[in-house]
Design an enzyme around this catalytic site. Sequence first.
Site, PDB file in Angstrom:
ATOM      1  N   ASP A  64       0.762  -1.359   0.238  1.00  0.00           N
ATOM      2  CA  ASP A  64      -0.122   0.546  -0.209  1.00  0.00           C
ATOM      3  C   ASP A  64       0.830   0.944  -0.077  1.00  0.00           C
ATOM      4  OD1 ASP A  64      -1.321   1.863   0.581  1.00  0.00           O
ATOM      5  OD2 ASP A  64      -2.640   0.724   1.499  1.00  0.00           O
ATOM      6  N   ASN A  91       3.289   5.094 -10.312  1.00  0.00           N
ATOM      7  CA  ASN A  91       1.705   5.291 -11.428  1.00  0.00           C
ATOM      8  C   ASN A  91       0.420   5.016 -10.422  1.00  0.00           C
ATOM      9  OD1 ASN A  91       0.019   4.281 -14.204  1.00  0.00           O
ATOM     10  ND2 ASN A  91       0.029   3.333 -12.370  1.00  0.00           N
ATOM     11  N   SER A 142      -1.245  13.995 -15.124  1.00  0.00           N
ATOM     12  CA  SER A 142      -2.427  14.601 -15.649  1.00  0.00           C
ATOM     13  C   SER A 142      -2.954  15.633 -16.528  1.00  0.00           C
ATOM     14  CB  SER A 142      -3.471  13.790 -15.068  1.00  0.00           C
ATOM     15  OG  SER A 142      -5.157  14.150 -15.501  1.00  0.00           O
ATOM     16  N   TYR A 155      -7.941  16.905  -6.565  1.00  0.00           N
ATOM     17  CA  TYR A 155      -7.116  15.740  -7.435  1.00  0.00           C
ATOM     18  C   TYR A 155      -6.147  16.760  -8.298  1.00  0.00           C
ATOM     19  CZ  TYR A 155      -6.443  12.265 -11.636  1.00  0.00           C
ATOM     20  OH  TYR A 155      -5.770  11.084 -12.652  1.00  0.00           O
ATOM     21  N   LYS A 159      -1.790  16.601  -8.606  1.00  0.00           N
ATOM     22  CA  LYS A 159      -1.287  15.770  -9.879  1.00  0.00           C
ATOM     23  C   LYS A 159      -0.632  17.345 -11.393  1.00  0.00           C
ATOM     24  CE  LYS A 159      -2.845  11.934 -10.839  1.00  0.00           C
ATOM     25  NZ  LYS A 159      -1.785  10.254 -10.739  1.00  0.00           N
ATOM     26  N   THR A 190      -9.903   3.149 -18.403  1.00  0.00           N
ATOM     27  CA  THR A 190      -9.626   1.980 -17.102  1.00  0.00           C
ATOM     28  C   THR A 190     -10.446   2.053 -16.020  1.00  0.00           C
ATOM     29  OG1 THR A 190      -8.638   3.957 -15.517  1.00  0.00           O
ATOM     30  CG2 THR A 190      -7.392   3.308 -17.610  1.00  0.00           C
TER      31      THR A 190
HETATM   32  P1  NAD Z   1      -6.248   2.273 -12.165  1.00  0.00           P
HETATM   33  O1  NAD Z   1      -7.326   2.650 -10.948  1.00  0.00           O
HETATM   34  O2  NAD Z   1      -7.164   1.636 -12.838  1.00  0.00           O
HETATM   35  O3  NAD Z   1      -5.344   2.580 -11.646  1.00  0.00           O
HETATM   36  C1  NAD Z   1      -4.358   3.407 -10.166  1.00  0.00           C
HETATM   37  C2  NAD Z   1      -3.808   2.262  -9.494  1.00  0.00           C
HETATM   38  O4  NAD Z   1      -2.850   2.147  -8.628  1.00  0.00           O
HETATM   39  C3  NAD Z   1      -4.568   0.926  -8.870  1.00  0.00           C
HETATM   40  O5  NAD Z   1      -3.976   0.000  -9.472  1.00  0.00           O
HETATM   41  C4  NAD Z   1      -4.363   1.004  -7.852  1.00  0.00           C
HETATM   42  O6  NAD Z   1      -4.947  -0.102  -6.912  1.00  0.00           O
HETATM   43  C5  NAD Z   1      -2.701   1.604  -7.652  1.00  0.00           C
HETATM   44  N1  NAD Z   1      -3.690   2.478  -6.053  1.00  0.00           N
HETATM   45  C6  NAD Z   1      -4.147   3.546  -5.915  1.00  0.00           C
HETATM   46  N2  NAD Z   1      -3.762   3.923  -4.516  1.00  0.00           N
HETATM   47  C7  NAD Z   1      -2.760   2.333  -4.231  1.00  0.00           C
HETATM   48  C8  NAD Z   1      -2.061   2.784  -2.574  1.00  0.00           C
HETATM   49  N3  NAD Z   1      -2.246   3.370  -1.212  1.00  0.00           N
HETATM   50  N4  NAD Z   1      -1.185   1.931  -3.412  1.00  0.00           N
HETATM   51  C9  NAD Z   1      -1.094   0.623  -4.138  1.00  0.00           C
HETATM   52  N5  NAD Z   1      -1.447   0.768  -4.755  1.00  0.00           N
HETATM   53  C10 NAD Z   1      -2.398   1.963  -5.439  1.00  0.00           C
HETATM   54  O7  NAD Z   1      -6.543   3.758 -13.121  1.00  0.00           O
HETATM   55  P2  NAD Z   1      -5.490   4.482 -14.283  1.00  0.00           P
HETATM   56  O8  NAD Z   1      -6.240   4.961 -14.635  1.00  0.00           O
HETATM   57  O9  NAD Z   1      -4.912   3.428 -14.519  1.00  0.00           O
HETATM   58  O10 NAD Z   1      -4.380   5.098 -13.136  1.00  0.00           O
HETATM   59  C11 NAD Z   1      -3.410   5.272 -13.480  1.00  0.00           C
HETATM   60  C12 NAD Z   1      -2.927   6.659 -12.854  1.00  0.00           C
HETATM   61  O11 NAD Z   1      -3.015   7.728 -14.162  1.00  0.00           O
HETATM   62  C13 NAD Z   1      -3.243   7.353 -11.941  1.00  0.00           C
HETATM   63  O12 NAD Z   1      -2.046   8.469 -11.294  1.00  0.00           O
HETATM   64  C14 NAD Z   1      -3.907   8.648 -13.077  1.00  0.00           C
HETATM   65  O13 NAD Z   1      -4.293   9.508 -11.896  1.00  0.00           O
HETATM   66  C15 NAD Z   1      -3.706   8.478 -13.852  1.00  0.00           C
HETATM   67  N6  NAD Z   1      -4.255   9.361 -15.049  1.00  0.00           N
HETATM   68  C16 NAD Z   1      -4.958   8.489 -15.267  1.00  0.00           C
HETATM   69  C17 NAD Z   1      -6.264   8.829 -16.763  1.00  0.00           C
HETATM   70  C18 NAD Z   1      -7.314   7.987 -16.315  1.00  0.00           C
HETATM   71  O14 NAD Z   1      -8.013   8.662 -17.389  1.00  0.00           O
HETATM   72  N7  NAD Z   1      -7.200   6.837 -16.618  1.00  0.00           N
HETATM   73  C19 NAD Z   1      -6.461  10.283 -16.369  1.00  0.00           C
HETATM   74  C20 NAD Z   1      -5.052  10.951 -16.436  1.00  0.00           C
HETATM   75  C21 NAD Z   1      -3.996  10.119 -15.145  1.00  0.00           C
END
Ligand code: NAD
Length: 257
Positions: A64, A91, A142, A155, A159, A190
């Site tokens: 975590d 990530n 982001s 958020y 970022k 996602t």
């Molecule tokens: P996602 O929810 O599938 O992935 C996020 C991952 O981070 C998950 O596997 C989750 O379990 C993990 N996570 C969250 N809190 C955690 C913690 N305390 N300890 C360990 N792991 C933890 O979503 P995603 O879209 O793949 O997000 C990945 C990154 O991309 C994030 O930083 C998100 O802010 C960024 N992002 C996503 C988008 C989008 O539209 N999907 C856009 C811009 C940025």
Amino acid sequence: MSTFKDKVIIVTGASSGIGAGCAVHLAGHGGLLVIVGRNASNLKETAEKIVAAGGSEPLKVIADMTKESEVEEIVTATLAKYGRIDVLVNNAGILETGSIENTSLEQFDRLMNTNVRSLYQLTMLVTPELIKTKGNIVNVSSVCGLRSFPGVLAYNVSKAAVDQFTACVALELAPKGVRVNAVNPGVIITDIHKRGGMDEEAYAKFLEHCKVTHALGRPGDVNEVAAAIAFLASDAASFSTGVSLPVDGGRHAMCPR
Ligand code: NAD
């Protein structure tokens, strides 16, 4: 296939979404992956996809990111298995909505602890190893770090902090041969939005609206972000540091009119 041959690469949040896609992509190009997540069975799934894509069996670390001792364990376990670290992909992240009128301090702390503090801690711990290997870091920020949107306040602030962190650490580590960059995705398909509270119907509408909010007229795919991360992490980007690279179908360049 050999861009990352024998490079030891840590990817946090690798059990789903962008992190999982990125881990599979980098392993498919020869990287030795350390995949970090909280959910053992989801991490196992990512590991299976890596092997199916022709990559080496990754090291799985259950952690975590908001627990300091568990973040320390990521580095300890990686060094115990591989003895080096070449690339860190920060990530893991969460999304929560709310404005200045209704975002609690508890929510603010949760977002900042997950999206910023944990990334700060892991980067601190990995930096000495990256200096040894002249490695690099890619942070997943982001479009919300670059542009302002109402109703996603904490958020967005988290970022923006990731982007400032990226540029500052890039300057600090440049003399030591370590590059630090970020990718700034737009809407990528996602689970993050549904985890952040959207139901199926709201999510379907949100994706439809992406036709208007992204110049390319659609949301993005995990693989498109993985490819950008791979570029920044590779020697092809050897003269790039401190970059926040939009991967957002042109969204960062748009202005309402
Ligand atoms: P996602 O929810 O599938 O992935 C996020 C991952 O981070 C998950 O596997 C989750 O379990 C993990 N996570 C969250 N809190 C955690 C913690 N305390 N300890 C360990 N792991 C933890 O979503 P995603 O879209 O793949 O997000 C990945 C990154 O991309 C994030 O930083 C998100 O802010 C960024 N992002 C996503 C988008 C989008 O539209 N999907 C856009 C811009 C940025």
